[in-house]
Design a protein around this motif. Structure first.
Motif, PDB file in Angstrom:
ATOM      1  N   ALA A 184       0.890  -1.304  -0.318  1.00 12.63           N
ATOM      2  CA  ALA A 184      -0.158  -0.045   0.381  1.00 12.63           C
ATOM      3  C   ALA A 184       0.740   1.292   0.090  1.00 12.63           C
ATOM      4  CB  ALA A 184      -0.601   0.670   1.048  1.00 12.63           C
ATOM      5  N   LEU A 185       2.246   1.223   0.641  1.00 14.06           N
ATOM      6  CA  LEU A 185       2.513   2.156   0.825  1.00 14.06           C
ATOM      7  C   LEU A 185       3.705   2.455  -0.683  1.00 14.06           C
ATOM      8  CD1 LEU A 185       4.437   1.720   4.347  1.00 14.06           C
ATOM      9  CD2 LEU A 185       3.285   4.319   3.059  1.00 14.06           C
ATOM     10  N   ALA A 186       3.549   1.736  -1.309  1.00 12.33           N
ATOM     11  CA  ALA A 186       4.712   1.337  -2.960  1.00 12.33           C
ATOM     12  C   ALA A 186       3.652   1.681  -3.617  1.00 12.33           C
ATOM     13  CB  ALA A 186       5.392   0.125  -3.085  1.00 12.33           C
ATOM     14  N   VAL A 187       2.346   1.806  -3.386  1.00 13.18           N
ATOM     15  CA  VAL A 187       0.740   2.383  -4.675  1.00 13.18           C
ATOM     16  C   VAL A 187       0.923   4.319  -4.078  1.00 13.18           C
ATOM     17  CG1 VAL A 187      -1.139   1.759  -5.213  1.00 13.18           C
ATOM     18  CG2 VAL A 187       0.003   0.321  -5.072  1.00 13.18           C
ATOM     19  N   LEU A 188       1.452   4.385  -2.591  1.00 14.57           N
ATOM     20  CA  LEU A 188       1.134   5.613  -2.401  1.00 14.57           C
ATOM     21  C   LEU A 188       2.206   6.374  -3.125  1.00 14.57           C
ATOM     22  CD1 LEU A 188      -0.497   7.714  -1.267  1.00 14.57           C
ATOM     23  CD2 LEU A 188       0.735   7.562   0.976  1.00 14.57           C
ATOM     24  N   GLY A 189       3.419   6.137  -2.616  1.00 12.31           N
ATOM     25  CA  GLY A 189       4.609   5.983  -3.154  1.00 12.31           C
ATOM     26  C   GLY A 189       4.649   6.650  -4.811  1.00 12.31           C
ATOM     27  N   GLY A 190       4.258   5.729  -6.027  1.00 12.65           N
ATOM     28  CA  GLY A 190       3.744   5.570  -6.664  1.00 12.65           C
ATOM     29  C   GLY A 190       2.686   7.207  -7.073  1.00 12.65           C
ATOM     30  N   ILE A 191       1.745   6.375  -6.960  1.00  8.23           N
ATOM     31  CA  ILE A 191       1.062   8.064  -6.967  1.00  8.23           C
ATOM     32  C   ILE A 191       1.740   9.461  -7.006  1.00  8.23           C
ATOM     33  CG2 ILE A 191      -1.303   9.608  -6.584  1.00  8.23           C
ATOM     34  CD1 ILE A 191      -2.509   6.702  -5.093  1.00  8.23           C
ATOM     35  N   CYS A 192       2.301   9.773  -6.227  1.00  8.79           N
ATOM     36  CA  CYS A 192       3.069  10.949  -5.610  1.00  8.79           C
ATOM     37  C   CYS A 192       4.559  10.529  -6.810  1.00  8.79           C
ATOM     38  CB  CYS A 192       3.583  10.547  -4.881  1.00  8.79           C
ATOM     39  SG  CYS A 192       3.098  11.209  -3.702  1.00  8.79           S
ATOM     40  N   ILE A 193       5.372   9.778  -7.423  1.00  9.79           N
ATOM     41  CA  ILE A 193       6.406  10.091  -8.239  1.00  9.79           C
ATOM     42  C   ILE A 193       5.346  10.544  -9.613  1.00  9.79           C
ATOM     43  CG2 ILE A 193       7.844   8.250  -9.289  1.00  9.79           C
ATOM     44  CD1 ILE A 193       8.932   8.967  -6.984  1.00  9.79           C
ATOM     45  N   VAL A 194       4.273   9.259 -10.201  1.00 16.09           N
ATOM     46  CA  VAL A 194       3.825   9.899 -11.572  1.00 16.09           C
ATOM     47  C   VAL A 194       3.068  10.982 -11.869  1.00 16.09           C
ATOM     48  CG1 VAL A 194       3.487   7.405 -11.556  1.00 16.09           C
ATOM     49  CG2 VAL A 194       1.549   8.413 -10.815  1.00 16.09           C
ATOM     50  N   PHE A 195       2.758  11.784 -10.878  1.00 15.72           N
ATOM     51  CA  PHE A 195       1.911  12.930 -10.336  1.00 15.72           C
ATOM     52  C   PHE A 195       2.754  13.958 -10.698  1.00 15.72           C
ATOM     53  CE2 PHE A 195      -1.335  11.150 -10.321  1.00 15.72           C
ATOM     54  CZ  PHE A 195      -2.810  11.699 -11.322  1.00 15.72           C
ATOM     55  N   ASN A 196       4.345  13.770  -9.921  1.00 15.44           N
ATOM     56  CA  ASN A 196       5.677  14.736 -10.053  1.00 15.44           C
ATOM     57  C   ASN A 196       6.591  14.607 -11.069  1.00 15.44           C
ATOM     58  OD1 ASN A 196       8.563  14.589  -9.457  1.00 15.44           O
ATOM     59  ND2 ASN A 196       8.342  12.871  -9.881  1.00 15.44           N
ATOM     60  N   TRP A 197       5.982  13.632 -11.820  1.00 11.52           N
ATOM     61  CA  TRP A 197       6.611  13.580 -13.255  1.00 11.52           C
ATOM     62  C   TRP A 197       6.120  14.162 -13.891  1.00 11.52           C
ATOM     63  CZ3 TRP A 197       6.934   7.188 -13.561  1.00 11.52           C
ATOM     64  CH2 TRP A 197       8.228   7.236 -13.070  1.00 11.52           C
ATOM     65  N   VAL A 198       4.426  14.620 -14.085  1.00 13.75           N
ATOM     66  CA  VAL A 198       3.929  15.179 -14.703  1.00 13.75           C
ATOM     67  C   VAL A 198       3.833  16.323 -14.708  1.00 13.75           C
ATOM     68  CG1 VAL A 198       0.930  15.693 -15.606  1.00 13.75           C
ATOM     69  CG2 VAL A 198       1.609  13.335 -15.020  1.00 13.75           C
ATOM     70  N   LEU A 199       3.712  17.454 -13.511  1.00 13.99           N
ATOM     71  CA  LEU A 199       4.345  18.418 -12.862  1.00 13.99           C
ATOM     72  C   LEU A 199       5.663  18.973 -13.534  1.00 13.99           C
ATOM     73  CD1 LEU A 199       2.550  18.299  -9.954  1.00 13.99           C
ATOM     74  CD2 LEU A 199       1.589  20.063 -11.898  1.00 13.99           C
ATOM     75  N   LEU A 200       7.266  17.727 -13.294  1.00 17.67           N
ATOM     76  CA  LEU A 200       7.808  18.722 -13.926  1.00 17.67           C
ATOM     77  C   LEU A 200       7.834  18.968 -15.150  1.00 17.67           C
ATOM     78  CD1 LEU A 200      11.182  19.240 -12.666  1.00 17.67           C
ATOM     79  CD2 LEU A 200      11.540  16.588 -13.135  1.00 17.67           C
ATOM     80  N   GLY A 235       5.622  26.930 -10.388  1.00 16.98           N
ATOM     81  CA  GLY A 235       4.846  26.844  -9.295  1.00 16.98           C
ATOM     82  C   GLY A 235       4.745  24.799  -9.524  1.00 16.98           C
ATOM     83  N   GLN A 236       4.363  25.096 -11.332  1.00 17.74           N
ATOM     84  CA  GLN A 236       4.480  23.687 -10.509  1.00 17.74           C
ATOM     85  C   GLN A 236       5.999  22.495 -10.482  1.00 17.74           C
ATOM     86  OE1 GLN A 236       3.774  23.264 -15.613  1.00 17.74           O
ATOM     87  NE2 GLN A 236       1.555  22.914 -14.775  1.00 17.74           N
ATOM     88  N   ALA A 237       7.138  23.261 -10.567  1.00 19.21           N
ATOM     89  CA  ALA A 237       8.188  22.372 -10.540  1.00 19.21           C
ATOM     90  C   ALA A 237       8.506  22.823  -8.673  1.00 19.21           C
ATOM     91  CB  ALA A 237       9.598  23.879 -11.040  1.00 19.21           C
ATOM     92  N   LEU A 238       7.973  23.747  -7.896  1.00 22.35           N
ATOM     93  CA  LEU A 238       7.991  23.205  -6.785  1.00 22.35           C
ATOM     94  C   LEU A 238       7.261  22.312  -6.374  1.00 22.35           C
ATOM     95  CD1 LEU A 238       7.577  26.994  -6.017  1.00 22.35           C
ATOM     96  CD2 LEU A 238       9.924  25.690  -5.500  1.00 22.35           C
ATOM     97  N   LEU A 239       6.058  22.575  -6.762  1.00 25.47           N
ATOM     98  CA  LEU A 239       4.718  20.864  -6.110  1.00 25.47           C
ATOM     99  C   LEU A 239       5.303  19.528  -6.661  1.00 25.47           C
ATOM    100  CD1 LEU A 239       2.194  20.376  -5.148  1.00 25.47           C
ATOM    101  CD2 LEU A 239       1.315  21.112  -7.531  1.00 25.47           C
ATOM    102  N   ALA A 240       6.292  19.637  -7.664  1.00 19.53           N
ATOM    103  CA  ALA A 240       6.620  18.302  -8.464  1.00 19.53           C
ATOM    104  C   ALA A 240       7.659  17.883  -7.233  1.00 19.53           C
ATOM    105  CB  ALA A 240       7.330  18.643  -8.998  1.00 19.53           C
ATOM    106  N   ALA A 241       9.005  18.985  -6.827  1.00 14.25           N
ATOM    107  CA  ALA A 241       9.706  18.724  -5.486  1.00 14.25           C
ATOM    108  C   ALA A 241       8.954  17.671  -4.406  1.00 14.25           C
ATOM    109  CB  ALA A 241      10.559  20.108  -5.571  1.00 14.25           C
ATOM    110  N   LEU A 242       8.111  18.475  -4.046  1.00 16.88           N
ATOM    111  CA  LEU A 242       6.506  18.201  -2.588  1.00 16.88           C
ATOM    112  C   LEU A 242       6.206  16.891  -2.901  1.00 16.88           C
ATOM    113  CD1 LEU A 242       5.583  18.947  -0.032  1.00 16.88           C
ATOM    114  CD2 LEU A 242       4.001  19.804  -1.678  1.00 16.88           C
ATOM    115  N   LEU A 243       6.063  16.718  -4.211  1.00 17.25           N
ATOM    116  CA  LEU A 243       6.140  15.597  -4.296  1.00 17.25           C
ATOM    117  C   LEU A 243       6.197  14.084  -4.528  1.00 17.25           C
ATOM    118  CD1 LEU A 243       3.100  15.569  -6.804  1.00 17.25           C
ATOM    119  CD2 LEU A 243       2.395  15.356  -4.517  1.00 17.25           C
TER     120      LEU A 243
END
Length: 298
Positions: free
Chosen positions: A54-70, A142-150
């Motif tokens: 479940a943690l890996a899935v949650l991390g995956g959600i953060c990672i993929v949207f981090n890529w989209v924003l960056l 702002g997108q780059a900053l939010l990507a860094a947060l994710l």
């Protein structure tokens, strides 16, 4: 880190929207990582539990949207600016530790974070932007900053996945991205892509499978201090590549911000003292009143 610095060129040259780029990065990355894990026999002892999966899935959600924003921020600012701003990730990790785990923030860490913030303002160079272009540029920063947060969230989550092979964690994350991003993917825009498919395949095979395997292997062999120093090869290469391929260069004002972020990032990662500590007291001898007030024990 050198491979990371070339990431922006693959994204831009593909000519695809950010959701398309990340979707196909996940598809080709998942295929390559699956082949690698099968060849290494990593599926036999995966060590996943319900909690870690479940943690890996949650991390995956953060990672993929981090890529989209960056990736989206590349087109609104530039590869150089987006990458340098994105490299504020270490400071978010410290702040998340403070908020989520009640970790203490000492005055040195707070000072480095403040210096990095000044560096971000200089690199963003928002004062020179105006009109519609200025608004778009501001959104990109702002997108780059939010990507860094994710990415920082994903880093914090990864600390709880030490029992799982990192290659399997990475595979889980890209597999999560496929159904998650499919509704946002404009598959029709890939018609007639032709040879440009190579850029998307490269993102999956080179920048996801190969790069992550190299990173995880290095983490097992290098001390944290060296990893922290080498991580700043990434923005340096990105700036060089952006200038070489697209002719984009940072202004003298932005150039002042880059070393601030670099030094501050090293200060946080390596635990540098921003201010000198007070002198040690000699046994049996009282310290002067001024040092008693200002000094800090080592």
């Amino acid at each position: 880190m050198v491979l990371s610095g070339t990431l922006g060129v693959f994204v831009v040259e593909s000519g695809q929207p950010s959701f398309n780029v990340v979707f196909f990065r996940c598809v080709f990355g998942a295929a390559a990582l699956t082949a690698y894990c099968l060849a290494r026999g990593l599926f036999r002892n995966h060590n996943f539990t319900r909690r870690t999966f479940a943690l890996a899935v949650l991390g995956g959600i953060c990672i993929v949207f981090n890529w989209v924003l960056l990736f989206s921020s590349y087109g609104k600012t530039s590869i150089s600016v987006a990458t340098v701003v994105y490299h504020t990730q270490p400071f978010y990790v410290v702040i998340l530790g403070l908020v989520l785990f009640k970790e203490k923030l000492n005055r040195h860490q707070a000072g480095w974070i403040l210096i990095a913030f000044v560096g971000v303002l200089l690199v963003a160079d928002l004062a020179t932007a105006d009109g519609a272009k200025g608004t778009t540029y501001f959104i990109g920063v702002g997108q780059a900053l939010l990507a860094a947060l994710l990415y920082a969230f994903a880093t914090v989550i990864a600390k709880h996945l030490k029992s799982v092979r990192p290659e399997l964690t990475a595979l889980t994350q890209v597999l999560v991205g496929i159904p998650l991003l499919l509704p946002f993917t404009a598959l029709g825009k890939t018609a007639g892509l032709g040879a440009d498919w190579a850029w998307l395949v490269g993102l999956g095979v080179i920048h996801t499978c190969l790069m992550y395997i190299l990173l995880y292997a290095s983490y097992q062999k290098l001390p944290t201090a060296k990893i922290a120093v080498l991580s700043f090869v990434y923005p340096a290469v990105a700036i060089l590549v952006d200038f070489t391929v697209y002719g984009h260069h940072i202004t003298p004002l932005q150039a002042l911000g880059v070393p601030l972020i670099v030094v501050a990032g090293l200060g946080v990662n390596l635990g540098w003292r921003l201010l000198p500590a007070g002198r040690r007291r000699t046994p049996g001898k009282a310290a002067p009143p001024a040092l008693t007030r200002i000094g800090e024990p080592r």
